[in-house]
Design a protein around this motif. Structure first.
Motif, PDB file in Angstrom:
ATOM      1  N   THR A   2       0.844  -1.197   0.000  1.00 61.58           N
ATOM      2  CA  THR A   2       0.000   0.000   0.000  1.00 61.58           C
ATOM      3  C   THR A   2       0.875   1.242   0.000  1.00 61.58           C
ATOM      4  O   THR A   2       1.859   1.329   0.721  1.00 61.58           O
ATOM      5  N   GLU A   6      -2.421   6.044  -1.744  1.00 64.42           N
ATOM      6  CA  GLU A   6      -3.641   5.240  -1.606  1.00 64.42           C
ATOM      7  C   GLU A   6      -4.282   5.469  -0.236  1.00 64.42           C
ATOM      8  O   GLU A   6      -5.516   5.531  -0.120  1.00 64.42           O
ATOM      9  N   SER A   9      -5.949   8.852  -0.279  1.00 66.04           N
ATOM     10  CA  SER A   9      -7.210   8.787  -1.039  1.00 66.04           C
ATOM     11  C   SER A   9      -8.323   8.174  -0.201  1.00 66.04           C
ATOM     12  O   SER A   9      -9.467   8.651  -0.210  1.00 66.04           O
TER      13      SER A   9
END
Length: 245
Positions: A2, A6, A9
């Protein structure tokens, strides 16, 4: 793996959403590779009830340290009975490690030094947690910002950088009163020690009731100064396990 973008977001998407919306997002995106880490405290049973309404076969794991109060086992049994489809996994410490620790330091070693207490927490909680998280893409916690200073800057979604896994905190913006309003409104089983002034419950020798006006975490490791974490959410330096901004 990850990335920070991300995570950013996800935070933007979920900021201000209800715990149920956060859980629905997590379960839709990651099930069965997401699990709630539950000590069966008030926050955790709230999350279990919410998860069961969204996905009855949601995954939950708990850490049986071998030193839990009897009331905690009663709470586990009550939850398992009310939510029979729940996928509940119990993690235990490594027997050999516990035996070696007790042999070398004594049964109640945690009262002697901070280092001994951290060793006990590591063997009984942190190492089993790490095993429970193997193969998962995300884990869910009952952390709230108002619980401790350490947790005041946490986000609804974070990167647990030490374990390279997403950490999801659906109740991050809730208060203690909101937790108990939900429990009572939805008749959720809970640990009977909460009714005896135990707002935060861990191992029996390391947990006591608090007096009126004391901090909600004051009953944990009360013989130490400024210690409110066992290591599940912080690293060896006492810093939260999270991405570096």
């Amino acid at each position: 793996m990850t990335t920070s973008s991300e995570v950013d977001s996800a935070v933007a998407q979920l900021q201000g959403k209800s715990p149920q919306e956060v859980l629905a997002w997590a379960l839709d995106k990651f099930h069965p590779h997401v699990s709630l880490a539950s000590s069966f405290g008030a926050e955790d049973v709230v999350l279990i009830d919410m998860m069961a309404r969204i996905r009855p076969d949601a995954c939950v794991f708990t850490l049986d340290t071998g030193r839990l109060p009897g009331e905690t086992y009663d709470a586990i049994a009550a939850i398992a009975k009310k939510y029979p489809q729940l996928q509940l996994q119990t993690m235990f410490p490594q027997t050999e490690a516990v035996e070696k620790m007790v042999r070398e330091h004594g049964i109640n070693l945690f009262y002697d030094t901070v280092e001994n207490r951290k060793l006990c927490c590591y063997i009984r909680k942190v190492e089993p947690l790490n095993r429970a998280l193997e193969g998962l893409q995300a884990w869910i916690t009952g952390l709230r910002r108002d619980q401790t200073d350490n947790r005041s800057q946490m986000e609804v979604v974070e990167l647990d950088a030490a374990r390279d896994i997403l950490k999801i905190n659906p109740l991050i913006d809730w208060t203690n009163d909101m937790v108990w309003e939900y429990i009572r409104a939805n008749d959720v089983p809970y640990n009977a020690l909460h009714d005896r002034h135990y707002p935060s419950i861990g191992c029996a020798p390391c947990t006591r009731a608090i007096a009126p006006g004391e901090d909600l975490r004051a009953g944990r490791w009360w013989w130490e100064q400024n210690n409110q974490e066992c290591g599940l959410h912080v690293n060896a330096e006492g810093k939260l396990v999270r991405a570096k901004g």
